[in-house]
Write a protein that holds these residues in place. Structure first.
Motif, PDB file in Angstrom:
ATOM      1  N   THR A  17       0.836  -1.205   0.000  1.00  0.00           N
ATOM      2  CA  THR A  17       0.000   0.000   0.000  1.00  0.00           C
ATOM      3  C   THR A  17       0.868   1.250   0.000  1.00  0.00           C
ATOM      4  O   THR A  17       0.617   2.205  -0.745  1.00  0.00           O
ATOM      5  N   ILE A  18       1.905   1.249   0.837  1.00  0.00           N
ATOM      6  CA  ILE A  18       2.836   2.387   0.880  1.00  0.00           C
ATOM      7  C   ILE A  18       3.519   2.558  -0.471  1.00  0.00           C
ATOM      8  O   ILE A  18       3.644   3.674  -0.991  1.00  0.00           O
TER       9      ILE A  18
ATOM     10  N   GLN B 121       1.204   4.155  -2.982  1.00  0.00           N
ATOM     11  CA  GLN B 121       1.019   5.574  -2.714  1.00  0.00           C
ATOM     12  C   GLN B 121       2.190   6.397  -3.270  1.00  0.00           C
ATOM     13  O   GLN B 121       2.006   7.458  -3.854  1.00  0.00           O
TER      14      GLN B 121
ATOM     15  N   VAL C  44       8.346  -1.706   7.752  1.00  0.00           N
ATOM     16  CA  VAL C  44       6.941  -1.364   7.930  1.00  0.00           C
ATOM     17  C   VAL C  44       6.343  -2.299   8.976  1.00  0.00           C
ATOM     18  O   VAL C  44       6.413  -3.524   8.847  1.00  0.00           O
TER      19      VAL C  44
ATOM     20  N   ASN D 255       2.715   1.610  10.731  1.00  0.00           N
ATOM     21  CA  ASN D 255       1.588   1.867   9.839  1.00  0.00           C
ATOM     22  C   ASN D 255       0.246   1.477  10.499  1.00  0.00           C
ATOM     23  O   ASN D 255       0.230   0.843  11.548  1.00  0.00           O
TER      24      ASN D 255
ATOM     25  N   ALA E 153      -0.993   4.728   5.832  1.00  0.00           N
ATOM     26  CA  ALA E 153      -0.511   4.712   4.442  1.00  0.00           C
ATOM     27  C   ALA E 153      -1.437   5.431   3.465  1.00  0.00           C
ATOM     28  O   ALA E 153      -0.979   5.937   2.440  1.00  0.00           O
TER      29      ALA E 153
ATOM     30  N   ILE F  40       2.212  10.219   4.131  1.00  0.00           N
ATOM     31  CA  ILE F  40       3.124   9.954   3.009  1.00  0.00           C
ATOM     32  C   ILE F  40       4.111  11.100   2.854  1.00  0.00           C
ATOM     33  O   ILE F  40       5.311  10.886   2.612  1.00  0.00           O
TER      34      ILE F  40
END
Length: 425
Positions: free
Chosen positions: A216-217, A220, A294, A328, A349, A355
């Motif tokens: 997910t990070i 982004q 993470v 996260n 995230a 971010i």
């Protein structure tokens, strides 16, 4: 293990050897079963000093397991540890059901998830290395069936033993072939990595427990800064949703670039066969300039997860690389975010502010060797000006009689490379 379209059921079992991680490892085992489309219908545990050499559980507990399997109509039993061939054979005989140990289950999940040719080869290699010492389990079952027919016991037994040796040679040959094929792939990867290193682009690797939010990070960051924003990676709320290491190029507004990789997630008791097989995949982490660990902030077992991640990194030879830690999923706990302490960050995230803060920390750690210099470049060296425009943060450009004056923020390596044209050198 071939799964039918109808969901199969499983009993999960485990031995508590006075291990602080035991309860979580059992919870994780259930999640692994779910990740392989299995329904857990019962859970049996026993506290012992050591596993029973013959049956893993003690005699009374094995009888309880036998009754539980019968009562629940379970299709299989999944064991929280790696079993010996004889333990699997004895438990299968007593419970009259399929026995799968933790290693076998994880190998099956990896086999189902592998997408690239390299990942498929790595999983195949790990499965063959796991199967090799267990060949005599299936061989013994064949010999039992053969000798039970009566009359030709001796001949059939010899045939079975010959078949066992043949199977072993076939597997050893397959292992050798796959290892060679992986070496060829790794040579190609190494060449690509050297080419990247030659361009002085910082490399950042996302590492951590499976399902912590690495993909997910990455999405982004790719969506905001990616050279190709369509190159998103798969995100799914499941253990080992992605296996293949993805590498994406990020280009920031000031022309600084970096390579970001999303590595396979870790899990406790990750089979050593897989750790060895995936060493090349995890080479992105081993060769990174910066690691971003993470962590699932909302998981009560996050400390154990961090310990597992760090142990696994050490096992694959990833040491002495700077690492920042990102906690996260803080939005699940409704914690204040983003919240920074040094190089650690509490974040969510899917939130832009988080971010932004993460990018700030990554940039601070990735571009430490950047310097600001002023160059006077002759007009016939236009390729150097083009290089700086593409690879440096050009702050100003001025055309004078002697050539092009360029003030730029760039790597120390590039500064040294073009030192001939430095003003006041």
């Amino acid at each position: 293990m071939h799964l039918d379209t109808e969901q199969q059921t499983a009993v999960i079992i485990g031995l508590n050897l006075d291990n602080e991680q035991f309860e979580y490892s059992m919870t994780e085992l259930a999640a692994l079963a779910e990740a392989n489309n299995l329904e857990v219908v019962a859970r049996l545990v026993q506290k012992l000093d050591h596993p029973d050499k013959a049956t893993y559980f003690g005699k009374g507990k094995v009888e309880e397991l036998e009754m539980t399997v019968l009562d629940k109509g379970a299709d299989m039993v999944i064991v929280n540890d790696e079993l010996s061939p004889s333990q699997i054979r004895n438990l299968e005989k007593q419970t009259e059901t399929k026995i799968i140990d933790r290693t076998g289950l994880i190998l099956e999940i990896f086999a189902n998830r592998a997408r690239t040719h390299e990942a498929k080869l790595q999983v195949q290699l790990a499965k063959l290395q796991y199967q090799l010492p267990r060949l005599h389990t299936s061989a013994s079952q064949r010999l039992d069936q053969q000798t039970g027919s009566g009359g030709g016991g001796f001949t059939n037994r010899g045939s079975g033993e010959s078949q066992l040796e043949l199977n072993r040679r076939v597997i050893e040959k397959d292992i050798s072939h796959i290892k060679q094929e992986l070496k060829d792939i790794q040579k190609s990867d190494l060449t690509q990595r050297k080419q990247r290193d030659g361009k002085n682009i910082p490399t950042v690797a996302l590492v951590g427990y499976t399902n912590a939010g690495k993909s997910t990070i990455m999405n982004q960051l790719v969506n905001r800064y990616g050279e190709n924003q369509e190159k998103q990676v798969m995100v799914k709320n499941m253990l080992f949703a992605t296996l293949d290491t993805s590498v994406r190029k990020l280009i920031f507004d000031d022309n600084k670039t970096m390579l970001l990789s999303d590595t396979v997630g870790f899990v406790s008791k990750l089979p050593h066969q897989l750790v060895k097989a995936f060493r090349s995949t995890l080479a992105e982490a081993a060769n990174a300039d910066l690691l971003v660990q993470v962590v699932d902030e909302a998981d009560e077992n996050k400390e154990l997860m961090m310990k597992t991640t760090e142990q696994t990194l050490k096992e694959i030879g990833v040491e002495n690389i700077p690492m920042i830690t990102v906690f996260n999923k803080a939005d699940i706990l409704d914690e204040p975010r983003p919240q920074r302490a040094g190089d650690n960050l509490i974040m969510a995230a899917l939130e832009e502010d988080s971010i932004d803060e993460l990018v700030q920390i990554i940039r601070e750690n990735s571009y430490k060797d950047y310097v600001t210099e002023e160059f006077l470049i002759p007009f016939d060296k236009g390729d150097i000006v083009n290089y700086l425009n593409t690879n440096a943060n050009v702050l100003s450009t001025e055309y004078v009689a002697e050539g092009t004056k360029v003030k730029a923020e760039l790597t120390a390596v590039d500064s040294e490379r073009f030192k001939t044209y430095l003003i006041n050198n």
